[in-house]
Design a protein around this motif. Structure first.
Motif, PDB file in Angstrom:
ATOM      1  N   LYS A  40       0.842  -1.204   0.000  1.00 50.25           N
ATOM      2  CA  LYS A  40       0.000   0.000   0.000  1.00 50.25           C
ATOM      3  C   LYS A  40       0.875   1.252   0.000  1.00 50.25           C
ATOM      4  N   ILE A  41       1.929   1.250   0.813  1.00 47.98           N
ATOM      5  CA  ILE A  41       2.838   2.401   0.875  1.00 47.98           C
ATOM      6  C   ILE A  41       3.533   2.588  -0.467  1.00 47.98           C
ATOM      7  N   VAL A  42       3.997   1.492  -1.066  1.00 42.91           N
ATOM      8  CA  VAL A  42       4.663   1.565  -2.370  1.00 42.91           C
ATOM      9  C   VAL A  42       3.694   2.115  -3.408  1.00 42.91           C
ATOM     10  N   GLY A  43       2.461   1.646  -3.406  1.00 38.60           N
ATOM     11  CA  GLY A  43       1.465   2.117  -4.367  1.00 38.60           C
ATOM     12  C   GLY A  43       1.160   3.592  -4.217  1.00 38.60           C
ATOM     13  N   ASP A  44       1.082   4.061  -2.965  1.00 42.71           N
ATOM     14  CA  ASP A  44       0.803   5.476  -2.729  1.00 42.71           C
ATOM     15  C   ASP A  44       1.932   6.368  -3.231  1.00 42.71           C
ATOM     16  N   VAL A  45       3.157   5.932  -3.028  1.00 40.22           N
ATOM     17  CA  VAL A  45       4.303   6.763  -3.407  1.00 40.22           C
ATOM     18  C   VAL A  45       4.619   6.646  -4.895  1.00 40.22           C
ATOM     19  N   LEU A  46       4.543   5.437  -5.448  1.00 39.95           N
ATOM     20  CA  LEU A  46       4.939   5.223  -6.843  1.00 39.95           C
ATOM     21  C   LEU A  46       3.969   5.840  -7.841  1.00 39.95           C
ATOM     22  N   SER A  47       2.725   5.777  -7.561  1.00 40.08           N
ATOM     23  CA  SER A  47       1.666   6.262  -8.451  1.00 40.08           C
ATOM     24  C   SER A  47       1.801   5.705  -9.878  1.00 40.08           C
ATOM     25  N   VAL A  48       1.828   4.392  -9.965  1.00 43.59           N
ATOM     26  CA  VAL A  48       1.786   3.710 -11.257  1.00 43.59           C
ATOM     27  C   VAL A  48       0.416   3.049 -11.394  1.00 43.59           C
ATOM     28  N   ARG A  49       0.084   2.627 -12.571  1.00 44.40           N
ATOM     29  CA  ARG A  49      -1.239   2.055 -12.829  1.00 44.40           C
ATOM     30  C   ARG A  49      -1.474   0.804 -11.990  1.00 44.40           C
ATOM     31  N   PHE A  50      -0.464  -0.054 -11.907  1.00 43.56           N
ATOM     32  CA  PHE A  50      -0.593  -1.307 -11.161  1.00 43.56           C
ATOM     33  C   PHE A  50       0.530  -1.378 -10.139  1.00 43.56           C
ATOM     34  N   THR A  51       0.186  -1.490  -8.868  1.00 45.71           N
ATOM     35  CA  THR A  51       1.200  -1.625  -7.822  1.00 45.71           C
ATOM     36  C   THR A  51       1.705  -3.062  -7.812  1.00 45.71           C
ATOM     37  N   PRO A  52       3.011  -3.273  -7.929  1.00 44.64           N
ATOM     38  CA  PRO A  52       3.524  -4.639  -7.968  1.00 44.64           C
ATOM     39  C   PRO A  52       3.319  -5.371  -6.637  1.00 44.64           C
ATOM     40  N   THR A  53       3.111  -6.675  -6.734  1.00 42.05           N
ATOM     41  CA  THR A  53       3.071  -7.489  -5.530  1.00 42.05           C
ATOM     42  C   THR A  53       4.493  -7.609  -5.012  1.00 42.05           C
ATOM     43  N   LEU A  54       4.636  -7.682  -3.707  1.00 43.21           N
ATOM     44  CA  LEU A  54       5.964  -7.730  -3.094  1.00 43.21           C
ATOM     45  C   LEU A  54       6.239  -9.131  -2.571  1.00 43.21           C
ATOM     46  N   GLU A  55       7.394  -9.623  -2.913  1.00 45.71           N
ATOM     47  CA  GLU A  55       7.894 -10.878  -2.362  1.00 45.71           C
ATOM     48  C   GLU A  55       9.220 -10.562  -1.696  1.00 45.71           C
ATOM     49  N   PHE A  56       9.503 -11.210  -0.585  1.00 40.40           N
ATOM     50  CA  PHE A  56      10.736 -10.958   0.147  1.00 40.40           C
ATOM     51  C   PHE A  56      11.594 -12.211   0.154  1.00 40.40           C
ATOM     52  N   GLU A  57      12.869 -12.031  -0.191  1.00 43.68           N
ATOM     53  CA  GLU A  57      13.820 -13.147  -0.178  1.00 43.68           C
ATOM     54  C   GLU A  57      15.066 -12.724   0.582  1.00 43.68           C
ATOM     55  N   PHE A  58      15.550 -13.643   1.414  1.00 43.00           N
ATOM     56  CA  PHE A  58      16.773 -13.378   2.153  1.00 43.00           C
ATOM     57  C   PHE A  58      17.945 -13.352   1.183  1.00 43.00           C
ATOM     58  N   ASP A  59      18.766 -12.333   1.286  1.00 42.19           N
ATOM     59  CA  ASP A  59      19.912 -12.148   0.390  1.00 42.19           C
ATOM     60  C   ASP A  59      21.127 -12.847   0.980  1.00 42.19           C
ATOM     61  N   GLU A  60      21.561 -13.914   0.334  1.00 39.72           N
ATOM     62  CA  GLU A  60      22.697 -14.690   0.827  1.00 39.72           C
ATOM     63  C   GLU A  60      24.027 -14.232   0.241  1.00 39.72           C
ATOM     64  N   VAL A  61      24.004 -13.230  -0.605  1.00 40.89           N
ATOM     65  CA  VAL A  61      25.232 -12.765  -1.247  1.00 40.89           C
ATOM     66  C   VAL A  61      26.259 -12.260  -0.222  1.00 40.89           C
ATOM     67  N   PRO A  62      25.880 -11.468   0.786  1.00 42.68           N
ATOM     68  CA  PRO A  62      26.905 -11.002   1.739  1.00 42.68           C
ATOM     69  C   PRO A  62      27.606 -12.150   2.475  1.00 42.68           C
ATOM     70  N   GLN A  63      26.861 -13.185   2.876  1.00 43.19           N
ATOM     71  CA  GLN A  63      27.491 -14.312   3.561  1.00 43.19           C
ATOM     72  C   GLN A  63      28.398 -15.080   2.617  1.00 43.19           C
ATOM     73  N   ALA A  64      27.957 -15.282   1.391  1.00 40.38           N
ATOM     74  CA  ALA A  64      28.781 -15.988   0.412  1.00 40.38           C
ATOM     75  C   ALA A  64      30.043 -15.177   0.103  1.00 40.38           C
ATOM     76  N   SER A  65      29.886 -13.869   0.020  1.00 38.82           N
ATOM     77  CA  SER A  65      31.027 -12.996  -0.239  1.00 38.82           C
ATOM     78  C   SER A  65      32.025 -13.048   0.911  1.00 38.82           C
ATOM     79  N   ALA A  66      31.517 -13.009   2.138  1.00 40.82           N
ATOM     80  CA  ALA A  66      32.410 -13.085   3.303  1.00 40.82           C
ATOM     81  C   ALA A  66      33.139 -14.427   3.338  1.00 40.82           C
ATOM     82  N   HIS A  67      32.447 -15.502   2.979  1.00 36.33           N
ATOM     83  CA  HIS A  67      33.078 -16.824   2.939  1.00 36.33           C
ATOM     84  C   HIS A  67      34.182 -16.858   1.888  1.00 36.33           C
ATOM     85  N   MET A  68      33.905 -16.291   0.703  1.00 39.27           N
ATOM     86  CA  MET A  68      34.921 -16.252  -0.359  1.00 39.27           C
ATOM     87  C   MET A  68      36.119 -15.403   0.055  1.00 39.27           C
ATOM     88  N   GLU A  69      35.864 -14.279   0.723  1.00 40.03           N
ATOM     89  CA  GLU A  69      36.953 -13.432   1.208  1.00 40.03           C
ATOM     90  C   GLU A  69      37.835 -14.203   2.173  1.00 40.03           C
TER      91      GLU A  69
END
Length: 143
Positions: free
Chosen positions: A81-110
């Motif tokens: 709802k907040i995204v739709g109010d601020v974006l003001s596009v015809r269709f507000t996208p549905t939101l999906e959340f995924e945990f980002d594992e890139v920082p942990q993988a990057s730290a492991h590679m480092e």
């Protein structure tokens, strides 16, 4: 279909809106330690995937990923709802959340690269002090 530049701009804007909403508008202690790292939007602008990381309250404390995921899922409609109010596009996208594992993988590679570099330096030191096992020039004529 939206062009890639517009899709990228909308993804960036959604990332900013969601991060700002998590920080200032939604009052849930489980969301305090979440950082929005990236957002990807489909070409038709109907779905947005928000990538996030979670840090622990203390340096030695492991973050509670399940609590964070549950809190994001619970507030998904409010965030949309907040995204739709601020974006003001015809269709507000549905939101999906995924945990980002890139920082942990990057730290492991480092860590692996640091180990390899230390081993290379150790081998270089040993190589400098190495002496041949036999004669220095085993092919010389002994005439």
């Amino acid at each position: 279909m939206a062009d890639n530049a517009r899709t990228g701009r909308i993804a960036k804007r959604i990332q900013e809106i969601v991060a700002n909403a998590l920080e200032h508008q939604i009052k849930d202690r489980r969301l305090e330690l979440i950082t929005v790292t990236d957002t990807r939007v489909t070409g038709d602008l109907h779905n947005a995937t928000v990538y996030y990381t979670v840090r622990g309250r203390d340096i030695n404390e492991e973050p509670d990923l399940d609590q964070a995921a549950e809190a994001l899922h619970r507030h998904r409609g409010q965030l949309r709802k907040i995204v739709g109010d601020v974006l003001s596009v015809r269709f507000t996208p549905t939101l999906e959340f995924e945990f980002d594992e890139v920082p942990q993988a990057s730290a492991h590679m480092e860590g692996l690269l640091a180990k390899a570099k230390a081993r290379d330096e150790e081998l270089a030191r040993l190589r400098q002090q190495a002496r041949p096992a036999g004669d220095e020039d085993p092919y010389k004529d002994s005439e």
